[in-house]
Write a protein that holds these residues in place. Sequence first.
Motif, PDB file in Angstrom:
ATOM      1  N   MET A   1      -6.927  -9.860  -8.095  1.00 35.31           N
ATOM      2  CA  MET A   1      -6.868  -8.879  -7.024  1.00 35.31           C
ATOM      3  C   MET A   1      -5.606  -8.040  -7.203  1.00 35.31           C
ATOM      4  N   ILE A   2      -5.700  -6.784  -6.810  1.00 34.51           N
ATOM      5  CA  ILE A   2      -4.611  -5.817  -6.921  1.00 34.51           C
ATOM      6  C   ILE A   2      -4.243  -5.317  -5.525  1.00 34.51           C
ATOM      7  N   LEU A   3      -2.948  -5.180  -5.279  1.00 36.46           N
ATOM      8  CA  LEU A   3      -2.457  -4.565  -4.048  1.00 36.46           C
ATOM      9  C   LEU A   3      -2.069  -3.129  -4.356  1.00 36.46           C
ATOM     10  N   GLU A   4      -2.652  -2.206  -3.625  1.00 35.71           N
ATOM     11  CA  GLU A   4      -2.249  -0.801  -3.674  1.00 35.71           C
ATOM     12  C   GLU A   4      -1.336  -0.585  -2.476  1.00 35.71           C
ATOM     13  N   LEU A   5      -0.092  -0.222  -2.736  1.00 32.52           N
ATOM     14  CA  LEU A   5       0.883   0.014  -1.676  1.00 32.52           C
ATOM     15  C   LEU A   5       1.064   1.523  -1.541  1.00 32.52           C
ATOM     16  N   VAL A   6       0.790   2.047  -0.341  1.00 31.99           N
ATOM     17  CA  VAL A   6       0.825   3.490  -0.088  1.00 31.99           C
ATOM     18  C   VAL A   6       1.897   3.768   0.961  1.00 31.99           C
ATOM     19  N   ASP A   7       2.965   4.441   0.562  1.00 32.11           N
ATOM     20  CA  ASP A   7       4.069   4.785   1.465  1.00 32.11           C
ATOM     21  C   ASP A   7       3.826   6.196   1.975  1.00 32.11           C
ATOM     22  N   ILE A   8       3.567   6.316   3.276  1.00 29.55           N
ATOM     23  CA  ILE A   8       3.142   7.572   3.894  1.00 29.55           C
ATOM     24  C   ILE A   8       4.198   8.066   4.880  1.00 29.55           C
ATOM     25  N   LEU A   9       4.484   9.356   4.828  1.00 29.39           N
ATOM     26  CA  LEU A   9       5.362  10.005   5.795  1.00 29.39           C
ATOM     27  C   LEU A   9       4.568  11.134   6.436  1.00 29.39           C
ATOM     28  N   ILE A  10       4.439  11.089   7.777  1.00 35.36           N
ATOM     29  CA  ILE A  10       3.657  12.101   8.482  1.00 35.36           C
ATOM     30  C   ILE A  10       4.576  13.011   9.295  1.00 35.36           C
ATOM     31  N   HIS A  11       4.004  14.100   9.770  1.00 31.63           N
ATOM     32  CA  HIS A  11       4.748  15.044  10.593  1.00 31.63           C
ATOM     33  C   HIS A  11       5.135  14.404  11.923  1.00 31.63           C
ATOM     34  N   PRO A  12       6.366  14.641  12.387  1.00 30.38           N
ATOM     35  CA  PRO A  12       6.825  14.072  13.663  1.00 30.38           C
ATOM     36  C   PRO A  12       5.903  14.463  14.823  1.00 30.38           C
ATOM     37  N   GLY A  13       5.732  13.533  15.740  1.00 29.72           N
ATOM     38  CA  GLY A  13       4.931  13.776  16.929  1.00 29.72           C
ATOM     39  C   GLY A  13       3.437  13.636  16.734  1.00 29.72           C
ATOM     40  N   LYS A  14       3.013  13.267  15.542  1.00 31.73           N
ATOM     41  CA  LYS A  14       1.582  13.158  15.233  1.00 31.73           C
ATOM     42  C   LYS A  14       1.116  11.709  15.102  1.00 31.73           C
ATOM     43  N   GLN A  15       1.959  10.755  15.511  1.00 32.55           N
ATOM     44  CA  GLN A  15       1.639   9.343  15.301  1.00 32.55           C
ATOM     45  C   GLN A  15       0.333   8.920  15.967  1.00 32.55           C
ATOM     46  N   PRO A  88       1.782  10.889  -0.544  1.00 36.03           N
ATOM     47  CA  PRO A  88       2.227   9.499  -0.447  1.00 36.03           C
ATOM     48  C   PRO A  88       2.671   8.959  -1.800  1.00 36.03           C
ATOM     49  N   VAL A  89       3.579   8.006  -1.758  1.00 36.24           N
ATOM     50  CA  VAL A  89       3.975   7.275  -2.954  1.00 36.24           C
ATOM     51  C   VAL A  89       3.012   6.094  -3.071  1.00 36.24           C
ATOM     52  N   VAL A  90       2.322   6.002  -4.206  1.00 36.99           N
ATOM     53  CA  VAL A  90       1.318   4.954  -4.413  1.00 36.99           C
ATOM     54  C   VAL A  90       1.729   4.111  -5.612  1.00 36.99           C
ATOM     55  N   GLU A  91       1.764   2.788  -5.409  1.00 38.60           N
ATOM     56  CA  GLU A  91       2.071   1.851  -6.480  1.00 38.60           C
ATOM     57  C   GLU A  91       1.092   0.697  -6.405  1.00 38.60           C
ATOM     58  N   HIS A  92       0.875   0.054  -7.549  1.00 36.56           N
ATOM     59  CA  HIS A  92      -0.056  -1.075  -7.635  1.00 36.56           C
ATOM     60  C   HIS A  92       0.695  -2.334  -8.038  1.00 36.56           C
ATOM     61  N   PHE A  93       0.302  -3.457  -7.432  1.00 37.32           N
ATOM     62  CA  PHE A  93       0.976  -4.726  -7.662  1.00 37.32           C
ATOM     63  C   PHE A  93      -0.040  -5.819  -7.951  1.00 37.32           C
ATOM     64  N   THR A  94       0.364  -6.745  -8.799  1.00 40.01           N
ATOM     65  CA  THR A  94      -0.363  -7.990  -8.969  1.00 40.01           C
ATOM     66  C   THR A  94       0.154  -8.943  -7.912  1.00 40.01           C
ATOM     67  N   ILE A  95      -0.734  -9.632  -7.237  1.00 40.21           N
ATOM     68  CA  ILE A  95      -0.340 -10.559  -6.179  1.00 40.21           C
ATOM     69  C   ILE A  95      -0.074 -11.918  -6.813  1.00 40.21           C
ATOM     70  N   LEU A  96       1.153 -12.375  -6.710  1.00 42.46           N
ATOM     71  CA  LEU A  96       1.503 -13.670  -7.267  1.00 42.46           C
ATOM     72  C   LEU A  96       1.229 -14.805  -6.304  1.00 42.46           C
TER      73      LEU A  96
END
Length: 103
Positions: A1-15, A88-96
Amino acid sequence: MILELVDILIHPGKQAEFDKAIEHGIQEHLINAKGFVGYQINKCLESPERYVLMNYWASLENHTIDFRGSPAFLQWRGVVGPFFVRPPVVEHFTILDTKLPQK
């Protein structure tokens, strides 16, 4: 299995809008993708415009080729993309190892 980690920054006030959009986007365009196993959405306490989306895939290719090469990816980006301050910054990880505390 692979973990896709997506770091997202959105516009203020749109949460609140983004909270609904990301859940809708996952349910409509991601959940039935080939090799998609599951997800977790994390919202930062210190920086409320920052989210970390953790997607689990059966293989790297299920994400990078199957999903990214499908119309569902463009539909997904159409739902969540307008909220992004930057791509977004997207990275993939192997789950140990994984161990979550019992509730």
